[in-house]
Design a protein around this motif. Structure first.
Motif, PDB file in Angstrom:
ATOM      1  N   SER A  53       0.856  -1.174   0.000  1.00 34.62           N
ATOM      2  CA  SER A  53       0.000   0.000   0.000  1.00 34.62           C
ATOM      3  C   SER A  53       0.897   1.231   0.000  1.00 34.62           C
ATOM      4  O   SER A  53       2.016   1.162  -0.481  1.00 34.62           O
ATOM      5  CB  SER A  53      -0.912  -0.050   1.227  1.00 34.62           C
ATOM      6  N   ILE A  54       0.412   2.329   0.546  1.00 36.74           N
ATOM      7  CA  ILE A  54       1.235   3.542   0.644  1.00 36.74           C
ATOM      8  C   ILE A  54       0.996   4.182   2.011  1.00 36.74           C
ATOM      9  O   ILE A  54      -0.152   4.292   2.456  1.00 36.74           O
ATOM     10  CB  ILE A  54       0.949   4.531  -0.506  1.00 36.74           C
ATOM     11  N   CYS A  55       2.087   4.560   2.672  1.00 32.94           N
ATOM     12  CA  CYS A  55       1.963   5.193   3.985  1.00 32.94           C
ATOM     13  C   CYS A  55       1.655   6.684   3.814  1.00 32.94           C
ATOM     14  O   CYS A  55       1.790   7.239   2.721  1.00 32.94           O
ATOM     15  CB  CYS A  55       3.239   4.983   4.807  1.00 32.94           C
ATOM     16  N   GLU A  56       1.246   7.307   4.905  1.00 28.52           N
ATOM     17  CA  GLU A  56       0.881   8.726   4.857  1.00 28.52           C
ATOM     18  C   GLU A  56       2.049   9.603   4.425  1.00 28.52           C
ATOM     19  O   GLU A  56       1.874  10.570   3.686  1.00 28.52           O
ATOM     20  CB  GLU A  56       0.358   9.177   6.216  1.00 28.52           C
ATOM     21  N   SER A  57       3.246   9.285   4.893  1.00 26.89           N
ATOM     22  CA  SER A  57       4.424  10.085   4.568  1.00 26.89           C
ATOM     23  C   SER A  57       4.722  10.053   3.071  1.00 26.89           C
ATOM     24  O   SER A  57       4.979  11.087   2.454  1.00 26.89           O
ATOM     25  CB  SER A  57       5.626   9.586   5.364  1.00 26.89           C
ATOM     26  N   CYS A  58       4.688   8.861   2.490  1.00 28.97           N
ATOM     27  CA  CYS A  58       4.965   8.733   1.056  1.00 28.97           C
ATOM     28  C   CYS A  58       3.838   9.336   0.222  1.00 28.97           C
ATOM     29  O   CYS A  58       4.082   9.935  -0.823  1.00 28.97           O
ATOM     30  CB  CYS A  58       5.190   7.271   0.684  1.00 28.97           C
ATOM     31  N   GLU A  59       2.604   9.204   0.698  1.00 26.75           N
ATOM     32  CA  GLU A  59       1.477   9.811  -0.001  1.00 26.75           C
ATOM     33  C   GLU A  59       1.631  11.332  -0.028  1.00 26.75           C
ATOM     34  O   GLU A  59       1.390  11.980  -1.051  1.00 26.75           O
ATOM     35  CB  GLU A  59       0.161   9.422   0.664  1.00 26.75           C
ATOM     36  N   GLU A  60       2.075  11.904   1.087  1.00 32.12           N
ATOM     37  CA  GLU A  60       2.302  13.339   1.157  1.00 32.12           C
ATOM     38  C   GLU A  60       3.427  13.753   0.200  1.00 32.12           C
ATOM     39  O   GLU A  60       3.323  14.762  -0.509  1.00 32.12           O
ATOM     40  CB  GLU A  60       2.652  13.748   2.584  1.00 32.12           C
ATOM     41  N   PRO A  66       4.623  15.453  -7.812  1.00 31.77           N
ATOM     42  CA  PRO A  66       3.896  14.562  -8.712  1.00 31.77           C
ATOM     43  C   PRO A  66       4.802  13.796  -9.690  1.00 31.77           C
ATOM     44  O   PRO A  66       4.437  12.724 -10.142  1.00 31.77           O
ATOM     45  CB  PRO A  66       2.954  15.485  -9.475  1.00 31.77           C
ATOM     46  N   GLN A  67       5.976  14.309  -9.955  1.00 33.51           N
ATOM     47  CA  GLN A  67       6.892  13.619 -10.868  1.00 33.51           C
ATOM     48  C   GLN A  67       7.366  12.286 -10.296  1.00 33.51           C
ATOM     49  O   GLN A  67       7.807  11.406 -11.023  1.00 33.51           O
ATOM     50  CB  GLN A  67       8.092  14.503 -11.240  1.00 33.51           C
ATOM     51  N   TYR A  68       7.235  12.110  -8.983  1.00 35.56           N
ATOM     52  CA  TYR A  68       7.625  10.844  -8.349  1.00 35.56           C
ATOM     53  C   TYR A  68       6.748   9.676  -8.798  1.00 35.56           C
ATOM     54  O   TYR A  68       7.138   8.527  -8.679  1.00 35.56           O
ATOM     55  CB  TYR A  68       7.568  10.956  -6.826  1.00 35.56           C
ATOM     56  N   HIS A  69       5.554   9.965  -9.306  1.00 36.52           N
ATOM     57  CA  HIS A  69       4.659   8.904  -9.776  1.00 36.52           C
ATOM     58  C   HIS A  69       5.296   8.111 -10.918  1.00 36.52           C
ATOM     59  O   HIS A  69       4.912   6.965 -11.162  1.00 36.52           O
ATOM     60  CB  HIS A  69       3.316   9.483 -10.230  1.00 36.52           C
ATOM     61  N   GLU A  70       6.246   8.692 -11.604  1.00 40.05           N
ATOM     62  CA  GLU A  70       6.923   8.019 -12.715  1.00 40.05           C
ATOM     63  C   GLU A  70       7.895   6.957 -12.229  1.00 40.05           C
ATOM     64  O   GLU A  70       8.299   6.081 -12.993  1.00 40.05           O
ATOM     65  CB  GLU A  70       7.686   9.034 -13.570  1.00 40.05           C
ATOM     66  N   LEU A  71       8.282   7.025 -10.948  1.00 42.90           N
ATOM     67  CA  LEU A  71       9.301   6.125 -10.394  1.00 42.90           C
ATOM     68  C   LEU A  71       8.657   4.968  -9.639  1.00 42.90           C
ATOM     69  O   LEU A  71       7.636   5.130  -8.998  1.00 42.90           O
ATOM     70  CB  LEU A  71      10.208   6.920  -9.437  1.00 42.90           C
ATOM     71  N   ASP A  72       9.296   3.805  -9.704  1.00 45.26           N
ATOM     72  CA  ASP A  72       8.837   2.665  -8.908  1.00 45.26           C
ATOM     73  C   ASP A  72       9.145   2.888  -7.442  1.00 45.26           C
ATOM     74  O   ASP A  72       8.344   2.580  -6.568  1.00 45.26           O
ATOM     75  CB  ASP A  72       9.507   1.382  -9.382  1.00 45.26           C
ATOM     76  N   HIS A  73      10.333   3.412  -7.155  1.00 48.66           N
ATOM     77  CA  HIS A  73      10.752   3.699  -5.780  1.00 48.66           C
ATOM     78  C   HIS A  73      11.407   5.084  -5.757  1.00 48.66           C
ATOM     79  O   HIS A  73      12.332   5.337  -6.509  1.00 48.66           O
ATOM     80  CB  HIS A  73      11.771   2.667  -5.285  1.00 48.66           C
ATOM     81  N   PHE A  74      10.883   5.970  -4.940  1.00 49.14           N
ATOM     82  CA  PHE A  74      11.464   7.318  -4.869  1.00 49.14           C
ATOM     83  C   PHE A  74      12.173   7.559  -3.546  1.00 49.14           C
ATOM     84  O   PHE A  74      12.803   8.569  -3.348  1.00 49.14           O
ATOM     85  CB  PHE A  74      10.418   8.413  -5.127  1.00 49.14           C
ATOM     86  N   ILE A  75      12.101   6.613  -2.620  1.00 48.81           N
ATOM     87  CA  ILE A  75      12.800   6.705  -1.343  1.00 48.81           C
ATOM     88  C   ILE A  75      14.062   5.866  -1.473  1.00 48.81           C
ATOM     89  O   ILE A  75      14.011   4.696  -1.805  1.00 48.81           O
ATOM     90  CB  ILE A  75      11.939   6.149  -0.180  1.00 48.81           C
TER      91      ILE A  75
END
Length: 76
Positions: A53-60, A66-75
């Motif tokens: 799923s997605i945690c609140e921190s990553c959702e924020e 929004p460009q992070y949506h292009e990446l599989d992992h941004f952390i």
């Protein structure tokens, strides 16, 4: 058979349900497409079910970047 919710981006454990018997429709998994279900639901050898799923921190972070949506992992 715990059901473990884990963030797909940072790996943080979001929560866990400890149920002996769970129907996929109770969790809403029957609403997922076959592709999404294969991507999000992992059945472990010990019987646990891991749901990505997605945690609140990553959702924020995704909301602010929004460009992070292009990446599989941004952390990293």
């Amino acid at each position: 058979m715990p059901i473990i919710y884990q963030c797909r981006h940072c790996g943080h454990k979001i929560g866990q349900l400890d149920q002996q018997m769970v129907d996929a429709s109770m969790l809403g998994l029957d609403q997922l497409s076959v592709e999404d279900r294969q991507d999000m639901v992992n059945y472990q050898e010990n019987g646990d079910i891991q749901i990505k799923s997605i945690c609140e921190s990553c959702e924020e972070s995704l909301g602010k970047n929004p460009q992070y949506h292009e990446l599989d992992h941004f952390i990293q």
